[in-house]
Design a protein around this motif. Structure first.
Motif, PDB file in Angstrom:
ATOM      1  N   ALA A 212       0.651  -1.251  -0.083  1.00  0.00           N
ATOM      2  CA  ALA A 212      -0.102  -0.101  -0.104  1.00  0.00           C
ATOM      3  C   ALA A 212       0.991   1.413  -0.092  1.00  0.00           C
ATOM      4  CB  ALA A 212      -0.775   0.135   1.049  1.00  0.00           C
ATOM      5  N   THR A 213       1.897   1.165   0.704  1.00  0.00           N
ATOM      6  CA  THR A 213       3.030   2.516   0.774  1.00  0.00           C
ATOM      7  C   THR A 213       3.408   2.435  -0.705  1.00  0.00           C
ATOM      8  OG1 THR A 213       4.791   1.300   1.511  1.00  0.00           O
ATOM      9  CG2 THR A 213       3.328   2.205   3.135  1.00  0.00           C
ATOM     10  N   MET A 214       3.769   1.440  -1.401  1.00  0.00           N
ATOM     11  CA  MET A 214       4.384   1.551  -2.666  1.00  0.00           C
ATOM     12  C   MET A 214       3.574   2.058  -3.655  1.00  0.00           C
ATOM     13  SD  MET A 214       6.815  -1.898  -2.745  1.00  0.00           S
ATOM     14  CE  MET A 214       7.306  -1.583  -4.331  1.00  0.00           C
ATOM     15  N   TYR A 215       2.098   1.599  -3.454  1.00  0.00           N
ATOM     16  CA  TYR A 215       1.072   2.403  -4.339  1.00  0.00           C
ATOM     17  C   TYR A 215       0.800   3.857  -4.228  1.00  0.00           C
ATOM     18  CZ  TYR A 215      -3.670   2.958  -6.133  1.00  0.00           C
ATOM     19  OH  TYR A 215      -4.626   3.313  -7.220  1.00  0.00           O
ATOM     20  N   LEU A 216       1.112   4.147  -2.950  1.00  0.00           N
ATOM     21  CA  LEU A 216       1.014   5.596  -2.683  1.00  0.00           C
ATOM     22  C   LEU A 216       2.225   6.219  -3.250  1.00  0.00           C
ATOM     23  CD1 LEU A 216      -0.366   6.179   0.996  1.00  0.00           C
ATOM     24  CD2 LEU A 216      -1.767   6.304  -1.367  1.00  0.00           C
ATOM     25  N   ASP A 217       3.262   5.786  -3.165  1.00  0.00           N
ATOM     26  CA  ASP A 217       4.622   6.302  -3.914  1.00  0.00           C
ATOM     27  C   ASP A 217       4.197   6.551  -5.242  1.00  0.00           C
ATOM     28  OD1 ASP A 217       5.824   6.555  -1.460  1.00  0.00           O
ATOM     29  OD2 ASP A 217       6.949   4.654  -1.873  1.00  0.00           O
ATOM     30  N   ALA A 218       3.521   5.645  -5.830  1.00  0.00           N
ATOM     31  CA  ALA A 218       3.302   5.862  -7.346  1.00  0.00           C
ATOM     32  C   ALA A 218       2.008   6.681  -7.672  1.00  0.00           C
ATOM     33  CB  ALA A 218       3.104   4.406  -8.185  1.00  0.00           C
ATOM     34  N   HIS A 219       1.058   7.000  -6.620  1.00  0.00           N
ATOM     35  CA  HIS A 219      -0.230   7.552  -6.948  1.00  0.00           C
ATOM     36  C   HIS A 219      -0.244   8.668  -5.856  1.00  0.00           C
ATOM     37  CE1 HIS A 219      -0.793   3.675  -8.610  1.00  0.00           C
ATOM     38  NE2 HIS A 219      -1.388   4.245  -9.733  1.00  0.00           N
TER      39      HIS A 219
END
Lengths: 386, 121
Positions: free
Chosen positions: A94-101
Motif C-alpha cells: 500500500a505504501t508503494m502504491y501511494l508512492d506511485a499515486h
C-alpha cells in the motif's frame, strides 16, 4: 521525508468469533475505520488485503471481487499472501502504491478465520508456509521454532524459564487491551507447567489460533489528512526475505530477514533502534520475541534471555522501550493475516495518545516487525509522530 | 455409520489439502534414497506433541535437523530411541521408513527420511 500517513485504525476483538464469517470480520473493520475517519468508501482509491489461509481451509479465493462487492466499488483490490506476514506485506505494498499515486487514499485490511476447523487441520494449513521437506518430516511451526529455541538456549546457556518471561509480560499488557483474546495475567510457574506442544515450547509459550480482522487507512492526500482527527507519518516500510527452510540458513540463532529489513528501515528514515519507544514484535512463540529483540538491534546478540528477565520492556517498568503493549501475538491473539495490520494499528493508537490504560508515555517513534513462516519473510514498519 | 462418515470427511480433507497426493509422493520419494545410510550429527531437535492432521497417528515423534558428514543438513524423524536419550551432537544414520500411512486401508503409504542412532543407546 515521507508524505504518507496512517489516518485511521479499526480492529475486531481477536479470539473464537464463531458468529462471524471471514467477510463479516472484513466488513466490520472496513465500516468502522471509514466511520472513525468520516470518510466514504468512494474516497478510497485502492484496497490491499492480507490473508493467508482462506484458499486452503475455506476454498475461498478471488477475494478482490468479494471485497469490491462488500465496498460497492470498482477500485483495484490487491490480495497479499506471505504466511503470517500477509498483513505487513499488504501495508508495505500500500505504501508503494501511494508512492506511485499522488493524492490518494488506500484501505489496508488484514483478516483470518481459523476456528471453523479443528486445531490439527489449522496446523496442517499453516504447514503450507513451510518447505516441502519440513512438511514431509512432520515439522509444524511450533516444531520449527522449538528447534530454534533449543539451539538458542544451548548456545547462550538459557533455560525454559528465561523464555517464560515473554508470555508473562505480554499477558500483563493484554489485560489492558479490550480487543485482546486473553485478558488475564499468567505466572512463570503456569507457563512452565503448561503442556508441551513441541519441546521445549509449551502451550503458554505459543500464540493461539484466532479469528479476527484489522484495518488501517493510509493517505498521501493533504486534503484528506486535514480532515481527519489523527495522523501518524509512515517513516519506513521495508521487506526482506530468507530461505524457506531453516536448514539452508547460515545461522539459526537469528532471523536474518528481520536484521536486513530493520537495517533498511532505520537507514530509510535516519532513526536508530535507541529512538524507538514502542515496538510490536512478532512473538508467535516466546523464542521469537527474544530473537526479534536482538535482530531489530534493541539488544545485543545472546543478551535477550537475560534482559527479558529484568522486565525492562514492560509497560510498568518505566524503561525507554515498551514491547508488545497490545499483548503481542501471544495474548492479543494471532489471526495470521490480521496480525501485521493490528501491530501497525497499535502503533497508531500509541503515537496518537489513544491507547488508554496501556498508553506508553511520550511515544514518538514506533516499530512493527511482522514475520512470515520461520523467518522466510520479514516486514519492518516505522511510524513517527513528526 | 458415523465412522464411515468420519473416514469420508478425512479423505475429503486429504484431497482438498493435497496431503497424500500420489504424484507428489512419487516425485519426492525418487530423491530420498540417495541419502540412505549416510551419517550425520544431530544439530537441534524437537519432540512434536501437537501434530498436523496427517501425522496424528505418529505423535509424539521426534524430528531433528541433522548436519550430514558429507555436507549440508537434512530433516527427519529420529526413531529406535527414547526421546530422553537424544542429545545434541549424537551420531545418526539416515534410513528410509514409512512416515505416513493415510487414514484409509488402501491409502497410499508415504516413505520419508528417518534417522536411527549409530551407536546403540
Amino acid at each position: 521525508m515521507s508524505n504518507k500517513y496512517v489516518i485511521g485504525y479499526s480492529t475486531t476483538k481477536f479470539g473464537e468469533l464463531w458468529d462471524y464469517s471471514l467477510y463479516d470480520l472484513v466488513q466490520t473493520v472496513t465500516g468502522s475505520v471509514l466511520e472513525k475517519t468520516k470518510l466514504e468508501a468512494a474516497q478510497v482509491d485502492a484496497v490491499f488485503y492480507g490473508n493467508m489461509m482462506a484458499g486452503i481451509i475455506e476454498n475461498n479465493l478471488h477475494s478482490g471481487a468479494k471485497l469490491a462487492e462488500l465496498l460497492g466499488t470498482h477500485v483495484p483490490v490487491y490480495r497479499t499472501e506471505s504466511a503470517c506476514a500477509s498483513g505487513g506485506m499488504a501495508f508495505h505494498l500500500a505504501t508503494m502504491y501511494l508512492d506511485a499515486h499522488p493524492d490518494s487514499t488506500v484501505l489496508v485490511i488484514g483478516a483470518e478465520k481459523m476456528t471453523d476447523v479443528s486445531p490439527p487441520d489449522v496446523t496442517s494449513a499453516l504447514q503450507a508456509a513451510a518447505s516441502g521437506e519440513e512438511q514431509l518430516a512432520g515439522l509444524t511451526f511450533p516444531g520449527l521454532y522449538a528447534m530454534l529455541a533449543r539451539m538458542y538456549m544451548e548456545t547462550y546457556n538459557y533455560t525454559e524459564e528465561h523464555l517464560a518471561h515473554v508470555p508473562v509480560k505480554n499477558h500483563f499488557h493484554a489485560v489492558r487491551n479490550p480487543y485482546a483474546q486473553f485478558r488475564r495475567e499468567i505466572t512463570i510457574n503456569q507457563v512452565l507447567k503448561s503442556p508441551y506442544i513441541a519441546t521445549p515450547l509449551k502451550v503458554l509459550d505459543s500464540s493461539p489460533i484466532s479469528d479476527g480482522a484489522a484495518a488501517v487507512l493510509l493517505t498521501n492526500s493533504p486534503n484528506i489528512r486535514k480532515r481527519v482527527a489523527y495522523s501518524v507519518r509512515v517513516l519506513a516500510s521495508e521487506v526482506a526475505t530468507d530461505t524457506i527452510s531453516i536448514k539452508h540458513r547460515r545461522r539459526m540463532d537469528t532471523l536474518q530477514a528481520s536484521v536486513v529489513a530493520s537495517n533498511k528501515a532505520y537507514a530509510a528514515c535516519g532513526i536508530t533502534a535507541k529512538e524507538i519507544s514502542v515496538a510490536e514484535v512478532h512473538d508467535c512463540f516466546s523464542i521469537a520475541e527474544l530473537l526479534a529483540m536482538e535482530d531489530l538491534g534493541f539488544w545485543a546478540k545472546g543478551e535477550a534471555g537475560s534482559r527479558i528477565v529484568t522486565g525492562e520492556t514492560r509497560l510498568d517498568a518505566g524503561g525507554s522501550l515498551v514491547v508488545n503493549a497490545s499483548g503481542g501475538l501471544k495474548a492479543s491473539g494471532h489471526p495470521v493475516g490480521a496480525t501485521g495490520i493490528k501491530q501497525i494499528g497499535e502503533l497508531f493508537l500509541q503515537l496518537t495518545g489513544q491507547a488508554d490504560s496501556r498508553q506508553v508515555a511520550k511515544a514518538r517513534y514506533g516499530l512493527a516487525q511482522n514475520v512470515g513462516g520461520s523467518g522466510g519473510t520479514a516486514v519492518v514498519t516505522i511510524l513517527g509522530q513528526v | 455409520m458415523s465412522e464411515v462418515r468420519e473416514e469420508l470427511l478425512w479423505l475429503l480433507f486429504l484431497v482438498r489439502f493435497n496431503m497424500n497426493n500420489p504424484i507428489r509422493n512419487w516425485r519426492r520419494q525418487k530423491k530420498i534414497h540417495q541419502f540412505r545410510n549416510r551419517i550425520g550429527t544431530v544439530e537441534t531437535w524437537t519432540e512434536i506433541i501437537a501434530p498436523p492432521a496427517q501425522f496424528a497417528g505418529e505423535a509424539p515423534y521426534v524430528v531433528a535437523l541433522v548436519r550430514m558428514d558429507d555436507g549440508g543438513f537434512q530433516y527427519g524423524m529420529i526413531t529406535d530411541i527414547n526421546s530422553e536419550d537424544i542429545v545434541k551432537g549424537m551420531k545418526v544414520r539416515a534410513t528410509v521408513r514409512v512416515v505416513s500411512t493415510g487414514a484409509a486401508a488402501e491409502d497410499i503409504i508415504t516413505y520419508g527420511l528417518k534417522f536411527v542412532p549409530v551407536d546403540p543407546v
